[in-house]
Write an enzyme that holds these catalytic residues in place. Structure first.
Site, mmCIF file in Angstrom:
data_model
loop_
_atom_site.group_PDB
_atom_site.id
_atom_site.type_symbol
_atom_site.label_atom_id
_atom_site.label_comp_id
_atom_site.label_asym_id
_atom_site.label_seq_id
_atom_site.Cartn_x
_atom_site.Cartn_y
_atom_site.Cartn_z
ATOM 1 N N GLY A 43 15.456 17.830 25.379
ATOM 2 C CA GLY A 43 14.479 17.222 24.474
ATOM 3 C C GLY A 43 13.253 16.641 25.156
ATOM 4 N N LYS A 197 3.936 -1.046 -9.622
ATOM 5 C CA LYS A 197 5.148 -0.461 -9.020
ATOM 6 C C LYS A 197 5.969 -1.545 -8.344
ATOM 7 C CE LYS A 197 5.089 2.019 -5.036
ATOM 8 N NZ LYS A 197 4.693 3.156 -4.193
HETATM 9 C C1 R5P Z 1 2.727 3.133 -0.772
HETATM 10 O O1 R5P Z 1 2.426 2.198 -1.448
HETATM 11 C C2 R5P Z 1 1.954 4.403 -0.788
HETATM 12 O O2 R5P Z 1 0.674 4.253 -1.297
HETATM 13 C C3 R5P Z 1 2.677 5.487 -1.565
HETATM 14 O O3 R5P Z 1 2.644 5.203 -2.941
HETATM 15 C C4 R5P Z 1 4.089 5.613 -1.092
HETATM 16 O O4 R5P Z 1 4.167 5.656 0.287
HETATM 17 C C5 R5P Z 1 4.698 6.848 -1.692
HETATM 18 O O5 R5P Z 1 6.004 6.922 -1.241
HETATM 19 P P1 R5P Z 1 7.047 7.881 -1.924
HETATM 20 O O6 R5P Z 1 6.387 9.233 -2.052
HETATM 21 O O7 R5P Z 1 8.197 7.897 -0.949
HETATM 22 O O8 R5P Z 1 7.420 7.304 -3.233
#
Ligand code: R5P
Length: 302
Positions: A43, A197
């Site tokens: 590696g 979110k």
């Molecule tokens: C985080 O807040 C970024 O802006 C993205 O929304 C996030 O990294 C997306 O991650 P995933 O595709 O794993 O949900």
């Protein structure tokens, strides 16, 4: 005084980024050379660079799959100095390890500080695109080099969306995407909004839609990065249930870890557009011109 041919800056690329390197070299009139890489059975990596390097040497290395690439960069940067590079720039269109910018629980490594300090110990300048900086004000704070340049993929993605959809509604899947969504929307006067979110785990997110009339709209979800795809997928399912006509997505960094593409497509996303910061079949716009212009500014200054 006219510059000698030796003075032409050189762009060094690893094998997997030769195509993107060629686009940047063309756009910036840079010489281009490859870094030869040998992988030993256990590696370990052996690199070979051109025998002599000019004063201004640039290394292109997008830091998806970062763990091995950081070791390769350590070897390449030290060797470049030994071979004559006096001013060394890293072009890392995707800059990894930026998300962990605090210790969320006692004992956690603050990866951004560690990796940022490591890169600053190797390079004089850094160019990157839409780095995921949340709680720090500037790229230079995260990676303390003399020249730290942040570019954005949002304007080019916005231009692309304008040619593919009429009167789209841009939606960011979380609050952090607001900066890119606002930038992209203002360029063409698109309507825009962002979701909220809550992240429960690596593949578990809870998204809530914005209070905005969305029924019957052609939505484009815009974000800096898609990793597992669950953020985009969850937002898409909610949008579909709320009666939108279509959901497409535009993203700066097409990380798409594991089965992310399947997750996103199964949720109902139609077209997927990304920048070429990370080489991927979804690449639809190139950052090469903007990167070349940023390099010219850095080299003019030094
Ligand atoms: C985080 O807040 C970024 O802006 C993205 O929304 C996030 O990294 C997306 O991650 P995933 O595709 O794993 O949900």
């Amino acid at each position: 005084m006219p510059s000698s041919p030796e003075a032409q800056p050189l762009l060094l690329c690893f094998e997997d980024e030769l195509a993107s390197g060629a686009r940047i070299a063309d756009a910036g009139n840079l010489a281009l050379a490859r870094i030869e890489e040998h992988r030993f059975p256990d590696g370990e990596i052996k690199l070979r660079l051109p025998r002599t390097l000019p004063r201004h040497t640039v290394i292109l290395c997008s830091l998806n799959d970062p763990n091995e690439k950081l070791i390769a960069l350590l070897l390449a940067a030290h060797t470049a100095r030994d071979l004559g590079a006096k001013h060394l720039t890293l072009v890392a269109p995707y800059l990894a390890y930026m998300r962990q910018d605090i210790a969320f629980e006692a004992g956690e490594a603050i990866s951004q500080r560690v990796v940022g300090g490591f890169l600053a110990s190797l390079f004089d300048a850094l160019i990157t695109v839409d780095p995921h900086l949340h709680r720090v004000a500037s790229l230079q704070e995260a990676v303390p080099v003399s020249h730290a340049v942040t570019l954005s993929g949002a304007p080019l993605l916005s231009d692309l969306i304008a040619t593919r959809r009429s009167n789209p509604l841009l939606i960011g899947p979380d609050e952090e995407s607001a900066q890119w969504v606002a930038q992209a929307a203002s360029r063409h006067g698109f309507d825009h909004a962002v979701c909220r979110k809550i992240r429960r785990g690596d593949r578990e997110v809870e998204v809530s839609l914005p209070d905005f009339p969305i029924s019957g709209r052609q939505v484009v979800l815009l974000d800096d990065v898609a990793s597992t795809g669950h953020t985009i997928a969850q937002a898409t399912r909610l949008l579909m249930a709320a009666g939108v006509t279509s959901v497409d997505m535009a993203v700066t960094h097409a990380l798409f870890a594991g089965n992310a593409l399947r997750v996103i497509q199964d949720a109902g996303v139609g077209d997927i557009w990304s920048t070429d910061c990370i080489d991927h079949p979804s690449n639809a716009v190139s950052m090469a011109n903007l990167i070349a212009q940023a390099l010219a500014r850095i080299h003019a200054f030094d």
